[in-house]
Design a protein around this motif. Sequence first.
Motif, short mmCIF file in Angstrom:
data_model
loop_
_atom_site.label_atom_id
_atom_site.label_comp_id
_atom_site.label_asym_id
_atom_site.label_seq_id
_atom_site.Cartn_x
_atom_site.Cartn_y
_atom_site.Cartn_z
N THR A 47 0.83 -1.20 0.00
CA THR A 47 0.00 0.00 0.00
C THR A 47 0.86 1.25 0.00
O THR A 47 2.02 1.22 0.41
CB THR A 47 -0.90 0.02 1.24
OG1 THR A 47 -0.08 -0.09 2.41
CG2 THR A 47 -1.91 -1.11 1.22
N VAL A 48 0.26 2.33 -0.46
CA VAL A 48 0.92 3.64 -0.46
C VAL A 48 -0.08 4.66 0.08
O VAL A 48 -1.29 4.45 0.04
CB VAL A 48 1.37 4.06 -1.87
CG1 VAL A 48 2.52 3.23 -2.35
CG2 VAL A 48 0.23 4.00 -2.84
N THR A 49 0.43 5.78 0.58
CA THR A 49 -0.45 6.84 1.03
C THR A 49 -0.96 7.61 -0.18
O THR A 49 -0.27 7.72 -1.20
CB THR A 49 0.27 7.80 1.99
OG1 THR A 49 1.44 8.29 1.32
CG2 THR A 49 0.67 7.11 3.27
N VAL A 50 -2.16 8.15 -0.07
CA VAL A 50 -2.75 8.91 -1.16
C VAL A 50 -1.96 10.21 -1.32
O VAL A 50 -1.50 10.80 -0.34
CB VAL A 50 -4.24 9.21 -0.85
CG1 VAL A 50 -4.86 10.13 -1.88
CG2 VAL A 50 -5.01 7.91 -0.78
N ALA A 51 -1.79 10.65 -2.56
CA ALA A 51 -1.02 11.86 -2.84
C ALA A 51 -1.64 13.06 -2.13
O ALA A 51 -2.86 13.15 -1.96
CB ALA A 51 -0.98 12.11 -4.34
N LYS A 52 -0.78 13.97 -1.72
CA LYS A 52 -1.24 15.13 -0.96
C LYS A 52 -2.22 15.98 -1.77
O LYS A 52 -3.16 16.55 -1.21
CB LYS A 52 -0.03 15.97 -0.55
CG LYS A 52 -0.32 16.93 0.57
CD LYS A 52 0.94 17.61 1.06
CE LYS A 52 0.60 18.58 2.18
NZ LYS A 52 1.77 19.33 2.63
N ALA A 53 -2.03 16.02 -3.08
CA ALA A 53 -2.92 16.79 -3.94
C ALA A 53 -4.33 16.21 -3.98
O ALA A 53 -5.29 16.93 -4.25
CB ALA A 53 -2.34 16.87 -5.35
N ASP A 54 -4.47 14.89 -3.71
CA ASP A 54 -5.76 14.23 -3.80
C ASP A 54 -6.46 14.06 -2.46
O ASP A 54 -7.63 13.67 -2.43
CB ASP A 54 -5.58 12.84 -4.42
CG ASP A 54 -5.07 12.91 -5.84
OD1 ASP A 54 -5.42 13.87 -6.56
OD2 ASP A 54 -4.29 12.01 -6.24
N THR A 55 -5.79 14.34 -1.35
CA THR A 55 -6.38 14.03 -0.05
C THR A 55 -7.65 14.80 0.21
O THR A 55 -8.61 14.25 0.76
CB THR A 55 -5.37 14.30 1.07
OG1 THR A 55 -4.85 15.62 0.92
CG2 THR A 55 -4.26 13.31 1.07
#
Length: 64
Positions: A47-55
């Motif tokens: 898993t990866v964290t969601v991009a900051k632009a999409d949060t």
Amino acid sequence: MPKMKSHTGMGKRVKVTGKGKLVTEQAGKRHLLEHKSSRVTRRMTGTVTVAKADTKRVNKLLGR
């Protein structure tokens, strides 16, 4: 005013951690794997964290 409904499709794709981070599966590991190297496909696991632009958008869809 009616209640805001959460986006059920986004709820299935994204998980919220205990600290509030948004976690999702790494993109690019569904198809066309034959020409990708095994090194690349191994790196795509997990898993990866969601991009900051999409949060902000994802949080809105989740009703948070």
